[in-house]
Design an enzyme around this catalytic site. Structure first.
Site, PDB file in Angstrom:
ATOM      1  N   HIS A 111       0.835  -1.209   0.000  1.00  0.00           N
ATOM      2  CA  HIS A 111       0.000   0.000   0.000  1.00  0.00           C
ATOM      3  C   HIS A 111       0.860   1.245   0.000  1.00  0.00           C
ATOM      4  O   HIS A 111       2.057   1.188   0.293  1.00  0.00           O
ATOM      5  CB  HIS A 111      -0.883   0.001   1.249  1.00  0.00           C
ATOM      6  CG  HIS A 111      -0.087   0.101   2.512  1.00  0.00           C
ATOM      7  ND1 HIS A 111       0.421  -1.015   3.138  1.00  0.00           N
ATOM      8  CD2 HIS A 111       0.330   1.170   3.228  1.00  0.00           C
ATOM      9  CE1 HIS A 111       1.105  -0.625   4.203  1.00  0.00           C
ATOM     10  NE2 HIS A 111       1.078   0.699   4.279  1.00  0.00           N
ATOM     11  N   THR A 169       0.706   4.614   2.052  1.00  0.00           N
ATOM     12  CA  THR A 169       0.051   5.311   3.162  1.00  0.00           C
ATOM     13  C   THR A 169      -0.166   6.781   2.810  1.00  0.00           C
ATOM     14  O   THR A 169       0.752   7.436   2.304  1.00  0.00           O
ATOM     15  CB  THR A 169       0.930   5.242   4.434  1.00  0.00           C
ATOM     16  OG1 THR A 169       1.202   3.874   4.748  1.00  0.00           O
ATOM     17  CG2 THR A 169       0.262   5.924   5.624  1.00  0.00           C
ATOM     18  N   HIS A 216       5.201   6.578  -1.178  1.00  0.00           N
ATOM     19  CA  HIS A 216       5.948   5.357  -1.494  1.00  0.00           C
ATOM     20  C   HIS A 216       5.131   4.116  -1.160  1.00  0.00           C
ATOM     21  O   HIS A 216       4.136   4.199  -0.439  1.00  0.00           O
ATOM     22  CB  HIS A 216       7.228   5.317  -0.652  1.00  0.00           C
ATOM     23  CG  HIS A 216       6.916   5.125   0.806  1.00  0.00           C
ATOM     24  ND1 HIS A 216       6.526   6.179   1.612  1.00  0.00           N
ATOM     25  CD2 HIS A 216       6.868   4.009   1.580  1.00  0.00           C
ATOM     26  CE1 HIS A 216       6.267   5.710   2.816  1.00  0.00           C
ATOM     27  NE2 HIS A 216       6.462   4.395   2.836  1.00  0.00           N
ATOM     28  N   THR A 271       6.162   0.611   0.701  1.00  0.00           N
ATOM     29  CA  THR A 271       7.224  -0.148   1.374  1.00  0.00           C
ATOM     30  C   THR A 271       7.249  -1.565   0.809  1.00  0.00           C
ATOM     31  O   THR A 271       6.225  -2.237   0.768  1.00  0.00           O
ATOM     32  CB  THR A 271       6.977  -0.219   2.900  1.00  0.00           C
ATOM     33  OG1 THR A 271       7.043   1.096   3.430  1.00  0.00           O
ATOM     34  CG2 THR A 271       8.002  -1.102   3.599  1.00  0.00           C
TER      35      THR A 271
HETATM   36  P1  2AM Z   1       4.883   2.697   5.476  1.00  0.00           P
HETATM   37  O1  2AM Z   1       3.792   3.538   4.925  1.00  0.00           O
HETATM   38  O2  2AM Z   1       6.223   3.183   5.115  1.00  0.00           O
HETATM   39  O3  2AM Z   1       4.757   1.265   5.085  1.00  0.00           O
HETATM   40  C1  2AM Z   1       1.301   0.932   9.589  1.00  0.00           C
HETATM   41  O4  2AM Z   1       2.361   1.013  10.464  1.00  0.00           O
HETATM   42  C2  2AM Z   1       1.572   1.700   8.330  1.00  0.00           C
HETATM   43  O5  2AM Z   1       1.649   3.102   8.604  1.00  0.00           O
HETATM   44  C3  2AM Z   1       2.848   1.337   7.642  1.00  0.00           C
HETATM   45  O6  2AM Z   1       2.526   1.240   6.310  1.00  0.00           O
HETATM   46  C4  2AM Z   1       3.820   2.443   7.973  1.00  0.00           C
HETATM   47  O7  2AM Z   1       4.819   2.776   7.075  1.00  0.00           O
HETATM   48  C5  2AM Z   1       2.911   3.598   8.225  1.00  0.00           C
HETATM   49  N1  2AM Z   1       3.411   4.418   9.323  1.00  0.00           N
HETATM   50  C6  2AM Z   1       3.754   4.009  10.565  1.00  0.00           C
HETATM   51  N2  2AM Z   1       4.090   5.052  11.336  1.00  0.00           N
HETATM   52  C7  2AM Z   1       3.967   6.157  10.580  1.00  0.00           C
HETATM   53  C8  2AM Z   1       4.162   7.549  10.786  1.00  0.00           C
HETATM   54  N3  2AM Z   1       4.580   8.024  11.977  1.00  0.00           N
HETATM   55  N4  2AM Z   1       3.941   8.382   9.763  1.00  0.00           N
HETATM   56  C9  2AM Z   1       3.535   7.924   8.572  1.00  0.00           C
HETATM   57  N5  2AM Z   1       3.318   6.632   8.301  1.00  0.00           N
HETATM   58  C10 2AM Z   1       3.537   5.752   9.284  1.00  0.00           C
END
Ligand code: 2AM
Length: 220
Positions: free
Chosen positions: A72, A74, A152, A154
């Site tokens: 995904h 985010t 992005h 991951t």
């Molecule tokens: P990602 O988007 O790089 O994969 C659940 O933890 C999801 O939320 C993951 O996809 C993670 O990273 C994202 N995530 C976790 N903490 C975050 C933060 N403080 N800010 C933005 N995205 C975060």
């Protein structure tokens, strides 16, 4: 209220259709394999990992990175309402209206650091309407980067590294790009490989990988 709080997800984002997630994972594996076989990469391998090397001086990067669940991009990390601005984001009209809508994510590059491997997403104007205006500033308050620079997917994280790191790594690339650093390493057929100081590598694709994805909340 408790009900409102319960309705806030862990995060909002675009979720890749299964078939396209598999395709992106395949491309990511190919990227890591190519990288691990490159002389210039091998010369600096100790900056990347202390893992044991093969007979050709190569490392299994696929093993170095572990995948982190469903692919995904985010948009807003809400932490079930505990994150700053989570409620305001969830209540935005564009967020409500976009739930369940499918859009095509444009993947423009793959990148790898000792910590993470990811795909850069080039958001369209339409998609940027769902992007939090402070997403970049939150990580790099002193650098002026275009909205969406952090977008992005991951693809994997090294042991002990948290998901949030991938976007932070991508912003570091963006900052170095802005400063004009980064060396062209070589053309790889599907794109051009750049190195940013020996432990940061980016393959800029000559043609975007297109990945249909659905906007939704993730509740864990
Ligand atoms: P990602 O988007 O790089 O994969 C659940 O933890 C999801 O939320 C993951 O996809 C993670 O990273 C994202 N995530 C976790 N903490 C975050 C933060 N403080 N800010 C933005 N995205 C975060």
């Amino acid at each position: 209220s408790a009900l409102e709080a319960a309705a806030l997800p862990l995060f909002f984002g675009w979720f890749l259709a299964h078939k396209h997630a598999l395709e992106l994972e395949k491309r990511s594996r190919e990227f890591l394999k190519t990288l691990s076989q490159l002389d210039q990469f091998k010369q600096h391998i100790s900056q990347f990992t202390s893992e044991e090397l093969g007979s050709q001086g190569e490392v299994d990067l696929e093993k170095h990175f572990q995948s982190r669940g469903v692919l995904h991009c985010t948009t807003k990390f809400c932490d079930f309402g505990k994150a700053d601005g989570a409620k305001a984001y969830a209540e935005k009209e564009v967020v409500r209206e976009s739930m369940g809508c499918v859009t095509v994510l444009q993947i423009s590059a793959f990148f790898a650091t000792p910590r993470t491997v990811g795909a850069r997403v080039a958001l369209t104007e339409e998609q940027l309407r769902l992007w939090p205006p402070d997403a970049e500033k939150e990580v790099m308050p002193d650098v002026d980067l275009p909205l969406g620079s952090r977008a992005h997917v991951t693809l994997g994280c090294a042991e002990g590294v948290e998901g949030v790191q991938t976007g932070i790594d991508l912003l570091e690339f963006a900052k170095l790009e802005k400063e004009g650093s980064g060396d062209k390493v070589q053309d790889l057929g599907d794109g051009t490989l750049y190195s940013y100081g020996n432990d940061m590598w980016m393959l800029r694709l000559s043609r975007n990988v297109e990945a249909p994805a659905m906007f939704s909340g993730f509740y864990g």
